[in-house]
Design an enzyme around this catalytic site. Structure first.
Site, PDB file in Angstrom:
ATOM      1  CB  SER A 173      67.416  61.481  86.823  1.00  0.00           C
ATOM      2  OG  SER A 173      66.877  61.052  85.356  1.00  0.00           O
TER       3      SER A 173
ATOM      4  CG  MET B  11      35.457  41.366  65.527  1.00  0.00           C
ATOM      5  SD  MET B  11      35.040  41.330  67.386  1.00  0.00           S
ATOM      6  CE  MET B  11      33.742  40.835  67.552  1.00  0.00           C
TER       7      MET B  11
ATOM      8  N   GLY C 101      36.883  45.424  60.037  1.00  0.00           N
ATOM      9  CA  GLY C 101      36.895  44.360  59.486  1.00  0.00           C
ATOM     10  C   GLY C 101      37.295  43.175  60.030  1.00  0.00           C
TER      11      GLY C 101
ATOM     12  NE  ARG D 259      33.285  53.713  63.085  1.00  0.00           N
ATOM     13  CZ  ARG D 259      33.444  52.225  62.602  1.00  0.00           C
ATOM     14  NH1 ARG D 259      33.318  51.274  63.262  1.00  0.00           N
ATOM     15  NH2 ARG D 259      33.584  52.005  61.222  1.00  0.00           N
TER      16      ARG D 259
ATOM     17  CB  CYS E 276      66.561  60.131  82.037  1.00  0.00           C
ATOM     18  SG  CYS E 276      67.411  59.156  82.945  1.00  0.00           S
TER      19      CYS E 276
ATOM     20  CG  HIS F  12      40.776  45.967  55.452  1.00  0.00           C
ATOM     21  ND1 HIS F  12      41.808  45.505  55.188  1.00  0.00           N
ATOM     22  CD2 HIS F  12      40.336  45.596  56.763  1.00  0.00           C
ATOM     23  CE1 HIS F  12      42.402  45.010  56.431  1.00  0.00           C
ATOM     24  NE2 HIS F  12      41.398  45.001  57.562  1.00  0.00           N
TER      25      HIS F  12
ATOM     26  CE1 TYR G  20      64.148  65.271  83.929  1.00  0.00           C
ATOM     27  CE2 TYR G  20      64.134  66.551  86.112  1.00  0.00           C
ATOM     28  CZ  TYR G  20      64.851  65.326  85.230  1.00  0.00           C
ATOM     29  OH  TYR G  20      65.865  65.169  85.491  1.00  0.00           O
TER      30      TYR G  20
ATOM     31  CE  LYS H 268      29.021  47.767  64.353  1.00  0.00           C
ATOM     32  NZ  LYS H 268      29.328  46.387  63.813  1.00  0.00           N
TER      33      LYS H 268
ATOM     34  NE  ARG I 126      25.126  46.799  62.641  1.00  0.00           N
ATOM     35  CZ  ARG I 126      24.947  48.086  62.403  1.00  0.00           C
ATOM     36  NH1 ARG I 126      24.041  48.677  63.110  1.00  0.00           N
ATOM     37  NH2 ARG I 126      25.866  48.882  61.679  1.00  0.00           N
TER      38      ARG I 126
HETATM   39  P1  ADP Z   1      31.006  46.707  60.622  1.00  0.00           P
HETATM   40  O1  ADP Z   1      31.235  46.797  61.825  1.00  0.00           O
HETATM   41  O2  ADP Z   1      31.834  45.606  60.024  1.00  0.00           O
HETATM   42  O3  ADP Z   1      30.858  47.804  59.889  1.00  0.00           O
HETATM   43  P2  ADP Z   1      28.358  46.429  60.828  1.00  0.00           P
HETATM   44  O4  ADP Z   1      27.509  45.752  61.828  1.00  0.00           O
HETATM   45  O5  ADP Z   1      28.228  48.042  61.112  1.00  0.00           O
HETATM   46  O6  ADP Z   1      29.715  45.920  60.455  1.00  0.00           O
HETATM   47  O7  ADP Z   1      27.189  46.101  59.362  1.00  0.00           O
HETATM   48  C1  ADP Z   1      27.879  45.788  58.121  1.00  0.00           C
HETATM   49  C2  ADP Z   1      27.014  46.458  57.175  1.00  0.00           C
HETATM   50  O8  ADP Z   1      25.584  45.978  57.432  1.00  0.00           O
HETATM   51  C3  ADP Z   1      27.107  48.037  57.229  1.00  0.00           C
HETATM   52  O9  ADP Z   1      27.042  48.577  56.050  1.00  0.00           O
HETATM   53  C4  ADP Z   1      25.797  48.335  58.091  1.00  0.00           C
HETATM   54  O10 ADP Z   1      25.323  49.442  57.916  1.00  0.00           O
HETATM   55  C5  ADP Z   1      24.642  47.069  57.537  1.00  0.00           C
HETATM   56  N1  ADP Z   1      23.872  46.986  58.431  1.00  0.00           N
HETATM   57  C6  ADP Z   1      23.872  46.305  59.710  1.00  0.00           C
HETATM   58  N2  ADP Z   1      22.686  46.323  60.120  1.00  0.00           N
HETATM   59  C7  ADP Z   1      21.697  46.503  59.247  1.00  0.00           C
HETATM   60  C8  ADP Z   1      20.339  46.523  59.559  1.00  0.00           C
HETATM   61  N3  ADP Z   1      19.691  46.218  60.271  1.00  0.00           N
HETATM   62  N4  ADP Z   1      19.759  47.094  58.008  1.00  0.00           N
HETATM   63  C9  ADP Z   1      20.446  47.385  57.056  1.00  0.00           C
HETATM   64  N5  ADP Z   1      21.754  47.461  56.962  1.00  0.00           N
HETATM   65  C10 ADP Z   1      22.424  46.952  58.056  1.00  0.00           C
HETATM   66 MG    MG Z   2      29.810  49.344  60.550  1.00  0.00          MG
END
Ligand code: ADP
Ligand code: MG
Ligand code: MG
Length: 926
Positions: free
Chosen positions: A813, A131, A129, A364, A880, A482, A900, A50, A120
């Site tokens: 082998s 963390m 989902g 990503r 093998c 999820h 191989y 991220k 984040r």
């Molecule tokens: P995950 O890895 O579970 O997607 P994120 O850190 O990406 O968690 O964030 C969860 C949600 O919060 C995402 O939809 C993201 O776009 C939103 N979000 C995170 N940071 C901001 C921010 N600074 N402003 C607005 N929305 C945010």
């Molecule tokens: Mg995200």
């Protein structure tokens, strides 16, 4: 890359110690904002996926809210320092908060102009989902009023505050979500509100009051009002979430090491919940399910991030954004297309629109099904965005298995009425018994049942059940929920958002239309179309297999064409040959069709189990004299010759390695206990005569052959040495079959492999027999053919004296199954119990029987290779064991210089692609 800062500081010759980062001099926090970032896309190790994506997008001039990333190193320091952050790093973070305040023109905790941030999580590998993230941090009883005054939008200010208290309460104070949901629902009910956006400012003020009470009661303290305290507590909670049980379980499944840690991103908030000119959403530049080139995603008007995936409201398909907010939509299309070109891969992105202004929050490489991976890789080459070599690297070898998985018989499938339809989140055919909890899925699977996990929606805690289920079916959630994300990643057929299902998880049943389905009932679904049927449906070979075996016209199968194209690219770059382990002609034919160009292991004893053969084999074993034994072997000879002929023919002249008999003989006889029961039964019945005599004789011989430790007993080359006539018969069968084929114009050179050699004289003994019999046969047949005599290297001693052995052997082998067993002293058949505990306790990272233990067993292989080639330059070398089909092991075998790998037929495509990955990878082990 981690070495640079320290190396720069010390210009003298760097000692290893000087190269190691010193915690003081090293940068731990990386800023991004105003078009410039300290980090970039190549810093995933340090910034997480991220953080590196946010930095890269910032540098590219895209609209990204400013912020900073606390590096993954800090996570490790946090754990090393017993969950504390050193003061120096705290100061570095405080400096970056100030820089962010300057950039944003707002101040954390200010009443007139409060800065709000998100905190984040983000590791190098995304873990959907697993963390935690906290939004709207910085709000308190005063700043919320400030936010209201500044925006003239009280509803928005209190909506943000209630979200913050809930997320903070859940993530940091570990108060169950349900406690908050309960209050929220109560307010909604009292005010007659259907959805969250129906609540006005007054209602939301009440929600905030109730939430603060929940915090006070459950956490026994007031909700913290000080923004800087909120920030440190949230940061630490994110670090703690790295070690929560579900994150650990996730990493175990996906082989992600624990030590890499997570980064923490602190980022200025932008708001999708200011009204109906605002929105938030997620999407993909192509379909992650099928790979089709279509813009794909979902959004919600007047909402914040988590709402889209959590299912509180059903999101709208992203196409509809074009009607509602056309300018922002056009900009989003333009930016995401650019991102895809920049990263040369399908992108998975998050965005928020605040009062018609678009902000990018994440990008990503999108997780995709194996099917989509092949489609996307071949499409991107056709679009000239990437080269074939890059395409190879875009497909995880393991994911090819999904393309080979069976589907339904279409005739049968069509004859059954469709009970309901959901969103086709991950393709594949699934059939099994319904279970409603992840724990039941695991229990039932352990009992040998095939289950389908049916949930209203899945949560990260369900991961263990999702892993074992045949398929996942949910009633709520969209294509990016999820269940959908995890299902796709696991390559597990999944349908989500099947809204007609009325699930009663307590009563363990669901209703759909007029029908009720209980736990244990069979259902089936097709993850490509979204159709669910209440029936058990037999499956049928995958499209690729059908194309390969001729039941489907290859030219008509698009996915087959792509599959072949990708693998033909892989074949061009790989150095390792790919053979197959196949014992019978039809397996050999399948292996050839999958692209194996040799048999690395043909186990002759498997042929002994063929129809009508076991009695002959038993006669051979029971024989009291050599003459009787030879008589039985003479009966086996024509049968073996036919088998070998068939295998050679199926391989069309490619090398075929045939191993002489390996297992201990008792494996061909009935079990001792069974015989004892039979004898006792016949005796009490007063029966006498041939049957009882036969059983007694068998029992006697079985007792004679009994060994305390058969795997270390009378087997392999030891059998050939004590019963040379077995080696003679097998050699004769091999050479006679080969002569016949050569006469028919197929030039085949068999490779005869003696198992379990640890002493050069063992091989010398057997090779003399092979050469003598081969000479006889060729004379009889009036034809000279080429053949090789070699050995399996599977005993540690064999590796150590490989130079001596190589003077007798024309090829090696590596039998890495036995070699692993003998190197560790772990019985392959009994180690299951404790190896699981070893992995849980991290004594071993991986099961060494599945993925080669590079340090130990691998080193023996390395020694065997070096010494073997010293004994005989140009010695042909292969492997093998089961490891021949494991991608990580294949990297190692490439590196160590084998010629191989030999894998089971179904793993041949995986091996071809993995061998190409190995050849293309700059660094092995990355
Ligand atoms: P995950 O890895 O579970 O997607 P994120 O850190 O990406 O968690 O964030 C969860 C949600 O919060 C995402 O939809 C993201 O776009 C939103 N979000 C995170 N940071 C901001 C921010 N600074 N402003 C607005 N929305 C945010
Ligand atoms: Mg995200
Ligand atoms: Mg073996």
């Amino acid at each position: 890359m981690s070495k640079k800062p320290a190396a720069r500081k010390k210009p003298q010759v760097p000692s290893p110690k000087a190269l190691a980062p010193s915690p003081k001099s090293r940068k731990h926090v990386y800023f991004f904002g105003n078009g410039k970032a300290d980090g970039n896309r190549n810093m995933k190790d340090l910034l997480g996926g991220k953080g590196s994506g946010l930095a890269e997008m910032t540098n590219a001039g895209l609209p990204v809210p400013p912020g900073f990333t606390i590096s993954t190193d800090v996570c490790n320091i946090y754990y090393k320092e017993k969950q504390k952050i050193p003061a120096a790093i705290d100061r570095e973070i405080a400096d970056h908060v100030k820089q962010l305040e300057r950039t944003a023109g707002a101040t954390l905790g200010s009443i007139e102009n409060p800065l709000l941030v998100s905190v984040r999580s983000g590791a190098k590998f995304s873990m959907p989902g697993m963390m935690d993230t906290i939004l709207n941090l910085g709000l308190n009883d005063e700043s919320v009023e400030g936010l209201k005054n500044r925006t003239k939008n009280g509803r928005f200010a209190f909506d943000s505050y209630r979200r913050f208290i809930q997320m903070f309460g859940n993530v940091v104070l570990e108060i169950p979500k349900a406690a908050f949901d309960h209050e929220f629902d109560a307010v909604k009910k009292a005010r007659g509100a259907k959805i969250d956006t129906d609540l006005d400012e007054a209602a939301l003020r009440e929600v905030v009051q109730r939430y603060k009470k929940v915090v006070k009661e459950r956490a026994r303290k007031d909700f913290p009002q000080h923004p800087h305290l909120q920030l440190t507590m949230s940061r630490d909670a994110v670090f703690r979430s790295w070690m929560n049980p579900r994150a650990i379980e996730y990493r175990r499944i996906y082989d992600i090491p624990d030590h890499i840690g997570t980064a923490v991103n602190v980022q200025m908030m932008v708001f999708g919940n200011t009204g109906d000119r605002s929105a938030t959403g997620v999407g993909f530049t192509r379909s992650p399910a099928t790979g089709a080139k279509e813009f794909y995603g979902e959004f919600l008007i007047n909402a914040q991030g988590e709402d889209v995936v959590s299912g509180v409201r059903t999101p709208q398909p992203i196409r509809e954004l074009e009607q509602v907010l056309p300018k922002a939509y056009a900009q989003l299309r333009q930016i995401t297309t650019r991102l895809e070109k920049h990263y040369k891969d399908i992108q998975d992105f998050e965005f928020t629109i605040q009062d018609e202004h678009l902000y990018m929050l994440q990008t990503r490489s999108g997780k995709r099904t194996g099917y989509a991976a092949v489609v996307i890789a071949t499409d991107l080459v056709a679009e000239k965005l990437i080269t074939p070599k890059e395409a190879i690297l875009l497909v995880d070898p393991e994911s090819l298995n999904q393309l080979l998985a069976p589907g339904f018989d279409q005739d049968e499938w069509k004859s059954i009425p469709t009970a309901t339809k959901g969103l086709p989140a991950s393709p594949g055919a699934a059939s099994g018994q319904v279970v409603f909890t992840a724990d039941h899925a695991v229990e039932w699977t352990a009992q040998g049942k095939q289950v389908i996990l049916v949930r209203r929606e899945t949560v990260p805690d369900d991961i263990h059940g999702m892993f074992v289920a045949q398929g996942i079916l949910t009633a709520t959630g969209g294509m990016t929920s999820h269940a959908a994300v995890v299902g796709r990643q696991m390559g597990k057929p999944s349908i989500v958002g099947a809204g007609e299902l009325e699930i009663d998880e307590h009563a363990k049943r669901f209703r759909v239309g007029a029908k009720t389905v209980k736990e244990g009932d069979y259902i089936s679904f097709d993850g490509l179309t979204g159709e669910v049927k209440i029936a058990q449906v037999a499956s049928k070979p995958s499209e690729i297999l059908q194309a390969l075996n001729g039941t489907l016209d290859r030219k008509k199968s698009d996915i087959y064409q792509r599959f072949e194209k990708l693998l033909s690219w892989a074949d061009k770059v790989r150095r390792l040959g790919v053979y197959a382990n196949a014992d019978l002609p039809d397996q050999a034919a399948l292996a050839y069709a999958f692209g194996a160009r040799g048999i690395g292991l043909c186990r002759t004893e498997h042929m002994f189990f063929g129809e009508g053969r076991i009695p002959i084999v038993q006669r051979m074993i029971l024989a009291d004299s050599e003459a009787d034994r030879r008589a039985a072997l003479n009966e086996l000879l024509p049968l073996q010759r036919e088998d070998f002929y068939g295998v050679f023919k199926a391989m069309r002249g490619c090398p075929v390695t045939i191993r002489t008999i390996d297992p201990p003989l008792h494996e061909f006889l009935p079990k001792r206990e069974d015989l004892m029961v039979d004898v006792a039964r016949l005796e009490t019945a007063g029966t006498s005569g041939a049957e009882l005599d036969e059983k007694r004789r068998l029992l006697h011989r079985v007792e004679q052959l009994h060994e305390f430790n058969p795997m270390l007993g009378h087997r392999g080359v030891r059998l050939g040495i004590t019963y040379p006539e077995i080696t003679e018969m097998q050699t004769r069968a091999i050479i006679e079959a080969a002569c016949r084929l050569n006469k028919e114009g197929v030039r085949i050179a068999p490779e005869i492999m003696i198992p379990l050699v640890g002493l050069v004289k063992e091989l010398h003994d057997q090779k003399a027999i092979v050469d003598r019999v081969a000479a006889d046969v060729m004379k009889e047949q009036g034809i000279t053919i080429k053949y090789l005599v070699g050995t399996m290297i599977e005993i540690p001693r064999g590796c150590l004296v490989a130079d001596q052995i190589a003077r007798e052997a024309q090829f090696f082998s590596f039998g890495t199954n036995d070699l692993t067993q003998l190197t560790f002293g772990f019985s392959r058949d009994d180690s299951g119990k404790f190896l699981k505990v070893y992995q849980e306790k991290k004594i071993l990272e991986k099961d060494p029987f599945a993925s080669i233990d590079v340090e130990g067993v691998g080193d023996l292989v390395r020694v065997g290779v070096e010494r073997g080639r010293r004994g005989r330059p140009g010695l042909k070398l292969g492997i093998c064991g089961e490891h021949g089909g494991d991608a990580a092991s294949i990297h190692f075998f490439h590196q160590v210089g084998l010629d191989y790998v030999s894998a089971s037929p179904y793993r041949v495509p995986v091996a071809r692609l993995a061998a190409a990955h190995a050849a293309l990878s700059v660094k092995v082990g990355d």
